[in-house]
Motif scaffolding. Sequence first.
Motif, PDB file in Angstrom:
ATOM      1  N   LEU A 110       0.866  -1.172   0.000  1.00 32.24           N
ATOM      2  CA  LEU A 110       0.000   0.000   0.000  1.00 32.24           C
ATOM      3  C   LEU A 110       0.906   1.227   0.000  1.00 32.24           C
ATOM      4  CD1 LEU A 110      -2.570  -1.028   2.762  1.00 32.24           C
ATOM      5  CD2 LEU A 110      -2.832  -1.275   0.293  1.00 32.24           C
ATOM      6  N   SER A 111       0.398   2.327  -0.509  1.00 31.30           N
ATOM      7  CA  SER A 111       1.196   3.555  -0.526  1.00 31.30           C
ATOM      8  C   SER A 111       0.273   4.764  -0.557  1.00 31.30           C
ATOM      9  CB  SER A 111       2.124   3.570  -1.751  1.00 31.30           C
ATOM     10  OG  SER A 111       3.125   4.563  -1.616  1.00 31.30           O
ATOM     11  N   ASP A 112       0.785   5.891  -0.103  1.00 33.25           N
ATOM     12  CA  ASP A 112       0.101   7.188  -0.262  1.00 33.25           C
ATOM     13  C   ASP A 112      -1.353   7.146   0.196  1.00 33.25           C
ATOM     14  OD1 ASP A 112       2.184   8.902  -2.008  1.00 33.25           O
ATOM     15  OD2 ASP A 112       2.246   6.806  -2.627  1.00 33.25           O
ATOM     16  N   ILE A 113      -1.559   6.852   1.461  1.00 32.41           N
ATOM     17  CA  ILE A 113      -2.916   6.832   2.022  1.00 32.41           C
ATOM     18  C   ILE A 113      -3.482   8.246   2.092  1.00 32.41           C
ATOM     19  CG2 ILE A 113      -4.183   6.453   4.185  1.00 32.41           C
ATOM     20  CD1 ILE A 113      -2.533   3.867   4.511  1.00 32.41           C
ATOM     21  N   HIS A 114      -2.661   9.219   2.426  1.00 33.69           N
ATOM     22  CA  HIS A 114      -3.091  10.625   2.503  1.00 33.69           C
ATOM     23  C   HIS A 114      -4.394  10.759   3.292  1.00 33.69           C
ATOM     24  CE1 HIS A 114      -0.074  12.665   0.070  1.00 33.69           C
ATOM     25  NE2 HIS A 114      -0.066  11.613  -0.716  1.00 33.69           N
ATOM     26  N   SER A 115      -4.323  10.372   4.550  1.00 36.35           N
ATOM     27  CA  SER A 115      -5.523  10.304   5.388  1.00 36.35           C
ATOM     28  C   SER A 115      -6.235  11.646   5.522  1.00 36.35           C
ATOM     29  CB  SER A 115      -5.168   9.765   6.776  1.00 36.35           C
ATOM     30  OG  SER A 115      -4.152  10.549   7.372  1.00 36.35           O
ATOM     31  N   GLY A 116      -5.511  12.756   5.387  1.00 37.86           N
ATOM     32  CA  GLY A 116      -6.149  14.060   5.493  1.00 37.86           C
ATOM     33  C   GLY A 116      -7.136  14.357   4.389  1.00 37.86           C
ATOM     34  N   SER A 117      -7.085  13.588   3.303  1.00 39.67           N
ATOM     35  CA  SER A 117      -8.019  13.791   2.187  1.00 39.67           C
ATOM     36  C   SER A 117      -9.228  12.865   2.258  1.00 39.67           C
ATOM     37  CB  SER A 117      -7.300  13.565   0.852  1.00 39.67           C
ATOM     38  OG  SER A 117      -6.234  14.462   0.679  1.00 39.67           O
ATOM     39  N   LEU A 118      -9.116  11.771   3.011  1.00 41.62           N
ATOM     40  CA  LEU A 118     -10.174  10.762   3.035  1.00 41.62           C
ATOM     41  C   LEU A 118     -11.403  11.270   3.789  1.00 41.62           C
ATOM     42  CD1 LEU A 118      -7.980   7.628   3.850  1.00 41.62           C
ATOM     43  CD2 LEU A 118      -8.721   8.434   1.597  1.00 41.62           C
ATOM     44  N   LYS A 119     -12.595  10.916   3.299  1.00 43.47           N
ATOM     45  CA  LYS A 119     -13.837  11.357   3.926  1.00 43.47           C
ATOM     46  C   LYS A 119     -14.821  10.208   4.169  1.00 43.47           C
ATOM     47  CE  LYS A 119     -12.457  15.643   3.495  1.00 43.47           C
ATOM     48  NZ  LYS A 119     -11.920  16.352   4.676  1.00 43.47           N
TER      49      LYS A 119
END
Length: 398
Positions: A154-163
């Motif tokens: 897995l890579s680049d989850i970028h949790s701040g963008s997930l909704k």
Amino acid sequence: MAKRIILLIILLVIGDIYFYQAVSTLTVVPGMAFLYWAIDLGLIFALSSIALVPAFRARAKDYLPWLISALMLSLIPKLLASPILLGEDIVRLLTGFAYRNIYVSEAALLIAVGTFLIMIFGLTRGKYHYKVRRETLYFPNLPTAFDGFTITQLSDIHSGSLKNKRRVQQGVDLANAQESDLILFTGDLVNNTAEEMKPWSSTFGELRASYGKYSVLGNHDYGDYVRWESQQAKSYNLQQLEEVHHEIGFQLLRNRSMNIHKGNASISLVGVENWGKGGFQQYGDLNRATENVDKAAFKILMSHDPSHWTEQVIDHPQDVQLTLSGHTHGMQFGLDLPFLRWSPIQYFYKQWAGLYQQDGKYLYVNRGFGFHGLQGRIGIWPEITVLTLKKAKVSTSV
């Protein structure tokens, strides 16, 4: 950033003026011209404010991703449809024909509408349209005990963008359903701050692998894109992020290595901090990370930025057989078909998505689990990678 925004404004204006020829050919509905131009003038005003007014620019990060999405929705369908109009204009110029053909304008409009609908899907459902991609890799020096060993990357989850918690949970469940021996995460857990992971820790903590879960940092994880009140605050944020990795069950490798054991055999797992060219941080230290690794060992390297592979890894004295990276996201926009792969990111990164091989060494670039900047994915879907390691048979023939 201001120069790039000005360039986008110029492209938007040119595209609008040119494509309006097709719109004006097909309709004379009162108010259509006003509606057409009002939308794009609004975008131009917003972009100009960010480019020219420092006060707006300072707050742009809060709404810029949505503005980028709106800009792409307006600009790209017109750009893709414009070659048809350009072809007609060339014919008109050569033949001296004064009027536009209504059927050509209809064709241009259909292409624009079709592109617009595809982009709407990408900006709504496409960003959670998880795809499992599989590769089987053969290595002559893979220990026999690891023949058939599986890795989920897995890579680049970028949790701040997930909704959307339900859709993200589906992605985590899909990763677990692969039942891989090892889960490796190759960086960018957050956009900027450790705080972004609070709503998601329990979700990603559910990831399971029989031989453990390991991770490295990406360029966004260091907090380098935030104005901190002090260096101490920035350092504390990174410390908090390290604790988050631990909370969700990942062992974070920061320029170090460890062995994965299976029976009496082992392979070396190496993790470096972010190292990238083109202005990105170069915290990674491959020499330090591999200083305790047997040169004859089979090695898997986790390095967030794929540019590290060509710049340092391939020719490194330590023979790294497999490198796993992310970072590019495939730019979250492009064509990713069996017979055609294209994305604007390929003009910046030679290795931007999928599997690459050179001198008997492999690089796999994961397209990313999450998204950042553009609030969606158009044609480049979020990825769960499953790699199967196989021992290659060595030919004994002369």
